[in-house]
Design a protein around this motif. Sequence first.
Motif, PDB file in Angstrom:
ATOM      1  N   ALA A   1       0.956   9.453  -7.511  1.00 52.81           N
ATOM      2  CA  ALA A   1       1.036   8.488  -8.621  1.00 52.81           C
ATOM      3  C   ALA A   1      -0.358   8.132  -9.130  1.00 52.81           C
ATOM      4  CB  ALA A   1       1.770   7.231  -8.169  1.00 52.81           C
ATOM      5  N   GLY A   2      -0.438   7.960 -10.450  1.00 49.51           N
ATOM      6  CA  GLY A   2      -1.714   7.645 -11.081  1.00 49.51           C
ATOM      7  C   GLY A   2      -2.127   6.193 -10.965  1.00 49.51           C
ATOM      8  N   THR A   3      -1.138   5.311 -10.832  1.00 54.16           N
ATOM      9  CA  THR A   3      -1.438   3.876 -10.762  1.00 54.16           C
ATOM     10  C   THR A   3      -0.573   3.217  -9.691  1.00 54.16           C
ATOM     11  OG1 THR A   3       0.282   3.239 -12.336  1.00 54.16           O
ATOM     12  CG2 THR A   3      -1.884   3.832 -13.267  1.00 54.16           C
ATOM     13  N   PRO A   4      -0.984   2.061  -9.214  1.00 59.89           N
ATOM     14  CA  PRO A   4      -0.139   1.332  -8.259  1.00 59.89           C
ATOM     15  C   PRO A   4       1.227   0.971  -8.852  1.00 59.89           C
ATOM     16  CG  PRO A   4      -2.361   0.434  -8.237  1.00 59.89           C
ATOM     17  CD  PRO A   4      -2.291   1.412  -9.382  1.00 59.89           C
ATOM     18  N   GLU A   5       1.244   0.684 -10.149  1.00 62.52           N
ATOM     19  CA  GLU A   5       2.521   0.345 -10.803  1.00 62.52           C
ATOM     20  C   GLU A   5       3.463   1.554 -10.818  1.00 62.52           C
ATOM     21  OE1 GLU A   5      -0.612  -2.366 -11.787  1.00 62.52           O
ATOM     22  OE2 GLU A   5      -0.543  -0.235 -12.244  1.00 62.52           O
ATOM     23  N   GLU A   6       2.906   2.712 -11.079  1.00 62.00           N
ATOM     24  CA  GLU A   6       3.714   3.940 -11.066  1.00 62.00           C
ATOM     25  C   GLU A   6       4.241   4.199  -9.657  1.00 62.00           C
ATOM     26  OE1 GLU A   6       3.250   8.732 -11.957  1.00 62.00           O
ATOM     27  OE2 GLU A   6       1.678   7.386 -12.662  1.00 62.00           O
TER      28      GLU A   6
ATOM     29  N   GLN B   1       4.811   1.990  -7.369  1.00 67.41           N
ATOM     30  CA  GLN B   1       5.827   0.972  -7.090  1.00 67.41           C
ATOM     31  C   GLN B   1       7.156   1.335  -7.750  1.00 67.41           C
ATOM     32  OE1 GLN B   1       5.366  -1.909  -5.064  1.00 67.41           O
ATOM     33  NE2 GLN B   1       7.602  -1.879  -5.197  1.00 67.41           N
TER      34      GLN B   1
ATOM     35  N   THR C   1       0.837  -1.202   0.000  1.00 63.68           N
ATOM     36  CA  THR C   1       0.000   0.000   0.000  1.00 63.68           C
ATOM     37  C   THR C   1       0.874   1.254   0.000  1.00 63.68           C
ATOM     38  OG1 THR C   1      -0.126   0.256   2.400  1.00 63.68           O
ATOM     39  CG2 THR C   1      -1.740  -1.233   1.367  1.00 63.68           C
TER      40      THR C   1
END
Length: 121
Positions: free
Chosen positions: A99-104, A106, A1
């Motif tokens: 960040a726009g996404t969880p991947e970003e 991360q 998270t």
Amino acid sequence: TIDEMISRIDLIADTQRALIVGDPVRAFEYQIAEKDARAYAALNYTGDVPGSVGSWAMAKEWSPLQAADDIIGQADLFMYVLNMIRAIRLNAKCSIIAAGTPEEAQAIFDAAIGNLKQISA
């Protein structure tokens, strides 16, 4: 998270600062030496040599000028590194939140951790 990433960044930054600062009493000693060296340099390296400068000069077999300049240089480097840790930590935390996404998030986290760990490597 996101909260875990932010906590981990803070923890790694704290660890890196501790590696740089070391013993808090010694860090205080270094602050005194820096203050003394800057005061001595401001007097164009004249007058009584402060004890903290003189002891470094004696230990290294240097002139008081060389010792003062070395103390100042090390203090400047120390502050530079601490500010670098601060910048990485704060920028990463804000970027992760934005960040726009969880991947970003991360990717930002991974880069920040890598950058922090490189500091004392």
